[in-house]
Design an enzyme around this catalytic site. Sequence first.
Site, PDB file in Angstrom:
ATOM      1  N   CYS A 278      -9.940 -20.839 120.697  1.00  0.00           N
ATOM      2  CA  CYS A 278     -10.784 -21.937 121.178  1.00  0.00           C
ATOM      3  C   CYS A 278     -10.801 -21.988 122.697  1.00  0.00           C
ATOM      4  CB  CYS A 278     -10.276 -23.266 120.627  1.00  0.00           C
ATOM      5  SG  CYS A 278     -11.010 -24.712 121.414  1.00  0.00           S
TER       6      CYS A 278
ATOM      7  N   CYS B  71     -14.556 -22.192 121.963  1.00  0.00           N
ATOM      8  CA  CYS B  71     -15.154 -23.499 122.276  1.00  0.00           C
ATOM      9  C   CYS B  71     -15.255 -23.785 123.767  1.00  0.00           C
ATOM     10  CB  CYS B  71     -14.340 -24.622 121.631  1.00  0.00           C
ATOM     11  SG  CYS B  71     -13.767 -24.277 119.966  1.00  0.00           S
TER      12      CYS B  71
ATOM     13  N   LYS C  87     -17.437 -21.325 125.935  1.00  0.00           N
ATOM     14  CA  LYS C  87     -18.803 -21.492 125.433  1.00  0.00           C
ATOM     15  C   LYS C  87     -19.414 -22.797 125.961  1.00  0.00           C
ATOM     16  CE  LYS C  87     -18.679 -21.629 121.026  1.00  0.00           C
ATOM     17  NZ  LYS C  87     -18.909 -23.024 120.589  1.00  0.00           N
TER      18      LYS C  87
ATOM     19  N   TYR D 152     -22.546 -20.914 114.202  1.00  0.00           N
ATOM     20  CA  TYR D 152     -22.284 -21.689 115.415  1.00  0.00           C
ATOM     21  C   TYR D 152     -22.396 -20.826 116.666  1.00  0.00           C
ATOM     22  CZ  TYR D 152     -20.292 -25.834 113.010  1.00  0.00           C
ATOM     23  OH  TYR D 152     -20.111 -26.959 112.257  1.00  0.00           O
TER      24      TYR D 152
ATOM     25  N   GLU E 260     -25.421 -20.813 119.442  1.00  0.00           N
ATOM     26  CA  GLU E 260     -25.106 -21.394 120.750  1.00  0.00           C
ATOM     27  C   GLU E 260     -25.296 -20.390 121.884  1.00  0.00           C
ATOM     28  OE1 GLU E 260     -21.847 -24.809 119.506  1.00  0.00           O
ATOM     29  OE2 GLU E 260     -21.153 -22.769 119.842  1.00  0.00           O
TER      30      GLU E 260
ATOM     31  N   ASP F 140      -7.765 -21.460 111.452  1.00  0.00           N
ATOM     32  CA  ASP F 140      -8.708 -20.402 111.078  1.00  0.00           C
ATOM     33  C   ASP F 140      -8.150 -19.452 110.040  1.00  0.00           C
ATOM     34  OD1 ASP F 140     -10.217 -21.560 113.038  1.00  0.00           O
ATOM     35  OD2 ASP F 140     -10.476 -19.750 114.249  1.00  0.00           O
TER      36      ASP F 140
ATOM     37  N   THR G 293     -11.711 -26.279 115.778  1.00  0.00           N
ATOM     38  CA  THR G 293     -10.483 -26.575 116.495  1.00  0.00           C
ATOM     39  C   THR G 293      -9.865 -27.921 116.111  1.00  0.00           C
ATOM     40  OG1 THR G 293     -11.078 -25.182 118.365  1.00  0.00           O
ATOM     41  CG2 THR G 293      -9.513 -26.951 118.794  1.00  0.00           C
TER      42      THR G 293
ATOM     43  N   HIS H 134     -30.555 -51.361 124.556  1.00  0.00           N
ATOM     44  CA  HIS H 134     -31.871 -50.797 124.904  1.00  0.00           C
ATOM     45  C   HIS H 134     -32.014 -50.676 126.422  1.00  0.00           C
ATOM     46  CE1 HIS H 134     -36.109 -49.920 124.264  1.00  0.00           C
ATOM     47  NE2 HIS H 134     -36.388 -50.752 125.264  1.00  0.00           N
TER      48      HIS H 134
ATOM     49  N   GLU I 263     -29.477 -46.144 119.964  1.00  0.00           N
ATOM     50  CA  GLU I 263     -29.907 -47.364 119.277  1.00  0.00           C
ATOM     51  C   GLU I 263     -30.768 -47.060 118.062  1.00  0.00           C
ATOM     52  OE1 GLU I 263     -33.024 -49.962 120.941  1.00  0.00           O
ATOM     53  OE2 GLU I 263     -33.095 -48.587 122.648  1.00  0.00           O
TER      54      GLU I 263
END
Length: 526
Positions: free
Chosen positions: A73, A78, A81, A214, A218, A340, A348, A476, A481
């Site tokens: 990771c 992660c 990346k 993933y 990405e 893993d 992770t 808002h 929302e």
Amino acid sequence: YQRRVHGDIIMIRALAKQSFVKKFALAQFSSDAKHFDLVTIGGGSGGLFCALKAKTFGKNVAIIDRHKLGGRCVHAGCVPKRIIYNATMIREDMEYGPDYGVTFSSPKIDWLKIKNVRDKHTHDMHLGYLEDCNKTGVEVIKGVAKFINPHELEVVDPDTKEVSKITADHIVVATGSKPLMPCVIDGIDCCLNTDSFFALEKVPKEIFVIGGGYIGTEVACSLLAFGVKASLCMLEDRIVTSFDKEVTTHLENIMVKNGMELYKNAKVQKIEKFAPCHSRVTLEGIGKIDTQAVLCAAGIAPNTTGIGLESMGINLDNRGFLITDAFENTSIPGIYAIGDVTGKVILTPVAKAAGERLARRLFNGESTCKLDYGIIPSVVFSHPPMGKVGMTEEEAIAAYGVSNVKVYKKEFKQLFHEVTMHKEPTFMKLVCKLPEERVVGVHGIGRGIDEMIQGYSVALTAGATKADYDNTLAIHPTTSEMFVSLHQLQITKHTQMLIPVSYTHLTLPTSDLVQISVVAVSLKKK
């Protein structure tokens, strides 16, 4: 049970496998071996946080790892990346500047600078983890571990080749994973994998990515945002199949509109490399595609070879992942596996949470403590990002039946994009179980979704209903929302029809996070 005899530990266990009973029913450890209450093989997210948590209960703990702490990771997954993703988001925001009356000179990408910044940060994370271990008293042993028996390891220092022995009451296999390079593809060795990709000092002008999960999605999206000509192919009929189909369809449409070449249900037959910047991919039934570089992101394989699992007779699945039960126990008492290497959910936070819960169960008297693998929030850092927690619409229908599922959803444009030339859509979706309309799935794609989904996972975990969302006051103008405003849409009992409401929303990260907290506070008051 176990007992000590003259400083040595004697283990006697009744085991299911007769062959294993004969071999290890009585294992006496060497008196010169250093003993621990718990040892983790691997210092990635799972092993590291399992060890640190066990130490908080006053236990004698060690981590064995041949590389830096943090695992895949931190060093090839992660974190690097996400840093690349952050750089692309800065570039995209600069492109929107003129629409808001803010002009910049043409942005330039310094890939080597990004790499150096990224590598420094990941190394600093390793040093930080090392400091945490030193401060708390977790011993970090650099080495390659191999099982001698269920409670004894041989450790070889990769530099000095010095051999030592370690014993432990509990041993956790947290060796992680490595990039899967399918040998059935002719020429697969010509490809980059995720390790070699992050080592690149120069970004290619065009790239062909194999794998629509993933990492493949990405990386392809980030490189496309950098101006790289990117193509993405997958064996499946859509990207990231664990995500809701409507959400991934939205992303695919955006990717294609932005210039991405998508190849679905595509099988790679052959990869050829003619020169450093000239490769060719042959797709079955499609033909040959020339590109500068090919990245294989077809999945992962477990790091289970060379650590003595075969001689232990431990149960592995047909892909080599360790088989564990709900409490992370392997088929051999005293040996556990997390992260893993189990092949359960390759994320992770899952490895970290499983490790911490295991330590609590073993050393804090929490006999039923285990990770709920059914509620796992997740994000794909695509352009724009996708987020989810809980069941997809398809999974809910399979679990409860189509008549017991109600879906609220809306596609709209955030206020941020209402004044830009490029009108990027946002899509949000709530999946509810009838009759109480308990929210069992939250899904979305759009600017800021990556930061929103964490908070809504709190509400889902707490059992929030659609009424809880409806009774939460909106902030808002924000994007988040919309999740508490979907009651203003008319929707059929099961999905499909809705009457649009002319809302537009501005993505303000802090205000979006506050909106999420309002839902959680409302639940607390309830």
